[in-house]
Design an enzyme around this catalytic site. Structure first.
Site, short mmCIF file in Angstrom:
data_model
loop_
_atom_site.label_atom_id
_atom_site.label_comp_id
_atom_site.label_asym_id
_atom_site.label_seq_id
_atom_site.Cartn_x
_atom_site.Cartn_y
_atom_site.Cartn_z
N HIS A 72 -7.25 -6.20 -0.26
CA HIS A 72 -6.10 -5.30 -0.19
C HIS A 72 -5.08 -5.75 0.85
O HIS A 72 -3.89 -5.54 0.68
CB HIS A 72 -6.59 -3.89 0.12
CG HIS A 72 -5.51 -2.85 0.13
ND1 HIS A 72 -4.68 -2.64 -0.96
CD2 HIS A 72 -5.11 -1.97 1.08
CE1 HIS A 72 -3.82 -1.66 -0.67
NE2 HIS A 72 -4.07 -1.24 0.55
N SER A 84 0.84 -1.20 0.00
CA SER A 84 0.00 0.00 0.00
C SER A 84 0.88 1.25 0.00
O SER A 84 1.71 1.41 -0.90
CB SER A 84 -0.97 -0.04 1.18
OG SER A 84 -2.05 0.84 0.99
N ASP A 133 -2.81 13.11 13.62
CA ASP A 133 -3.02 14.46 13.10
C ASP A 133 -2.09 14.75 11.92
O ASP A 133 -2.50 15.37 10.94
CB ASP A 133 -2.82 15.50 14.21
CG ASP A 133 -3.92 15.43 15.26
OD1 ASP A 133 -4.98 14.84 14.97
OD2 ASP A 133 -3.72 15.96 16.37
#
Length: 230
Positions: free
Chosen positions: A210, A61, A151
């Site tokens: 995936h 990925s 974040d």
């Protein structure tokens, strides 16, 4: 690093295996910058630190995009390239619900991973995906916290979705492994893959999505092992 741990264990008997947490993940450092050129340089910096001149690189990925970038920008450092279920293209944003779900977990109000799972279930209905995501939770001084920097990952999400924009080419042996039930690698990606990686081949693991290396670990490890020995 835990993402590919089952693969690393399968290879460790025959190879020297180095597992890496990329920036803002696992135990690695946190930075508000996740361009692929920068993260590829992180890999080169680690190889330099370990005195590794050339190595085979495997990534899944986002890690696969980093591995592809390393091969394109520093081909002399990559003996073989293995890319798990990702293409060198831009993808539409599709992880926002996962990021929002993780950010919504009130870690001050819970003390068990099960409680975090109950909160995350409002955003992610797949139990297996939730279990994988919640492996990012750790306990210090009796309190839960995320090892990854959510974040920064959220802020850098547009960078993470980018495709390769350069003019490089990797001539070495390359293997793309696709989950048969995944749509991350598509027929329309074949042209750009062949352009950037003319020595590439592909394998498909039927019945896998995936997260193919976790769903079909033994098959995935055999494909990787056979390719490394070829």
């Amino acid at each position: 690093m835990e993402n590919l741990n089952m693969v690393a264990k399968g290879l460790a008997g025959q190879y020297r295996v180095t597992s890496m947490d990329v920036r803002n993940h696992g135990s690695s450092f946190h930075e508000r910058e996740m361009e692929y050129s920068t993260m590829a340089q992180d890999v080169i910096d680690l190889l330099d630190h370990l005195g590794i001149n050339e190595t085979a690189i495997l990534g899944h990925s986002m890690g696969g995009k980093i591995a592809m970038e390393v091969a394109l920008t520093s081909p002399e450092r990559v003996s073989k390239l293995i890319v798990a279920d990702i293409a060198p293209v831009a993808y539409p944003a599709h992880h926002q619900h996962i990021i929002q779900g993780l950010q919504s977990i009130d870690l001050t109000a819970i003390s068990k991973r099960k409680e975090a799972d109950e909160q995350l279930a409002r955003y992610v209905d797949n139990l297996g995906v939730r279990q994988f995501l919640l492996r990012n939770l750790a306990i210090s001084d009796g309190k839960l916290h995320f090892k990854c920097h959510l974040d920064y990952i959220a802020a850098c999400y547009p960078q993470i979705m980018k495709g390769y924009q350069g003019q490089g080419q990797y001539q070495g042996k390359t293997l793309f492994i696709k989950g048969g039930d995944s749509d991350y690698i598509r027929a329309e990606h074949r042209e750009i893959i062949q352009k950037l990686y003319p020595g590439s081949q592909a394998k498909i693991i039927q019945g896998a999505g995936h997260w193919l290396h976790a769903e079909k670990t033994s098959i995935f490890n055999k494909i990787v092992g056979d390719f490394l020995q070829s």
